[in-house]
Design a protein around this motif. Sequence first.
Motif, PDB file in Angstrom:
ATOM      1  N   ASP A  30       0.551   7.872  -2.346  1.00 14.65           N
ATOM      2  CA  ASP A  30       0.003   7.293  -1.114  1.00 14.65           C
ATOM      3  C   ASP A  30      -0.197   5.780  -1.193  1.00 14.65           C
ATOM      4  O   ASP A  30      -1.187   5.252  -0.675  1.00 14.65           O
ATOM      5  N   LYS A  54      -3.585   5.947  -4.491  1.00 12.63           N
ATOM      6  CA  LYS A  54      -4.408   7.014  -5.034  1.00 12.63           C
ATOM      7  C   LYS A  54      -3.976   7.293  -6.464  1.00 12.63           C
ATOM      8  O   LYS A  54      -2.776   7.271  -6.772  1.00 12.63           O
ATOM      9  N   THR A 114      -4.315  10.118  -9.635  1.00  6.85           N
ATOM     10  CA  THR A 114      -4.748  11.418 -10.147  1.00  6.85           C
ATOM     11  C   THR A 114      -4.292  11.500 -11.596  1.00  6.85           C
ATOM     12  O   THR A 114      -3.154  11.144 -11.911  1.00  6.85           O
ATOM     13  N   GLY A 139      -9.671  11.821  -9.780  1.00  5.14           N
ATOM     14  CA  GLY A 139      -8.944  10.982  -8.836  1.00  5.14           C
ATOM     15  C   GLY A 139      -9.784   9.867  -8.255  1.00  5.14           C
ATOM     16  O   GLY A 139     -11.012   9.900  -8.278  1.00  5.14           O
ATOM     17  N   TRP A 198      -9.280   5.912  -5.594  1.00  6.85           N
ATOM     18  CA  TRP A 198      -8.444   4.982  -4.843  1.00  6.85           C
ATOM     19  C   TRP A 198      -8.560   3.602  -5.465  1.00  6.85           C
ATOM     20  O   TRP A 198      -9.665   3.080  -5.630  1.00  6.85           O
ATOM     21  N   GLU A 240     -11.714   0.020  -8.085  1.00  9.79           N
ATOM     22  CA  GLU A 240     -11.337   1.383  -7.697  1.00  9.79           C
ATOM     23  C   GLU A 240     -12.562   2.239  -7.495  1.00  9.79           C
ATOM     24  O   GLU A 240     -13.553   2.123  -8.230  1.00  9.79           O
ATOM     25  N   ILE A 245     -13.211   9.408  -5.968  1.00 11.81           N
ATOM     26  CA  ILE A 245     -13.285  10.325  -4.834  1.00 11.81           C
ATOM     27  C   ILE A 245     -14.390  11.340  -5.105  1.00 11.81           C
ATOM     28  O   ILE A 245     -14.353  12.073  -6.105  1.00 11.81           O
ATOM     29  N   HIS A 273     -10.319   6.756   1.934  1.00 16.00           N
ATOM     30  CA  HIS A 273      -9.423   5.649   2.242  1.00 16.00           C
ATOM     31  C   HIS A 273      -9.059   5.676   3.719  1.00 16.00           C
ATOM     32  O   HIS A 273      -8.470   6.641   4.201  1.00 16.00           O
TER      33      HIS A 273
END
Length: 305
Positions: free
Chosen positions: A97, A113, A115, A128, A130, A149, A152, A221
């Motif tokens: 993304d 993103k 992970t 995870g 962003w 960052e 999440i 996000h």
Amino acid sequence: MVGLSRIKVITIAAFLSASPAANVTANAAAAAPTQALLLARETSAYQAWKSHDAKFWNAFLTGNFIGWGSTGRLDKASATQEFTGADCRIASVAFSDAQMTPLGRDAALITHKTTFDGVCGRYKLAPGGWAASVYVRDGDQWKEAFHAEATIVDPKKPMRPAAKAAAGEQEQTNTASSGAATDALLAQENALWDAWKDRDTKRMDSGIAANVQFINIFGIHLTSRAEALNNWSGKGCDVKTVALTGARATMPAPDVGILTFHARADGTCFGQKVGPIWGSSVYVKHGDVWKWTFGINLPAGVEGG
């Protein structure tokens, strides 16, 4: 919870990428700020972090680099120390993304993103987050001027304040700086926070650029101007007052400004009290007016779990 902070974990994780284009030449890097190029720069940073290559950061980061780490705001020297000093072992990682926003001719924002599966010290990484980085042209290279960052998390699940939160808050006050750039950007930032508090879409609309992205304290996000305005004017948050302190502006390009600051809001979001925030906003200049184009807010000193 005592241990490696979520902020530190995610700062490190931001340098992980599955992009195969890691070996980008300096000449190619100067050609244009493309999404693939900037993801490749992120990849090279991860490789340097993985090998504890302290020399890499001197050429990779701008002299006025600004970002966030385990105890608060980072400059080039403290970022170099943090990016090379962690004991992390990564089993797998992937980027997805990705979204790039040009910031004039010689600067660009990249978000993506992350992970991954891994541990830092004795603590497992959150799965995870962003990431956001600002790159600027420096001769024939693209250098990183900003990075942060957000993890999440579930907005309805309370976040635990870390033992380092108080020190981080004090760091914000101690590193406050004044100047024309800081004053100009802080005035715009205060106006936007007040408009958000009042859920005044018209005032927010007048202060933001055409291209907008936002990452909030829950790692949500928002990808566009319309999505951001809709979210900010909604009923998720009920806030009475807002205070911004410790503001500092850095200017990676003549028409690009980055404001980092400490925020406190008296109220709740999604039913939980809003704690202290480490905030960052990117502004672009339109004539004589600064317009907000990106922001990322991090819960100050929140520990990973």
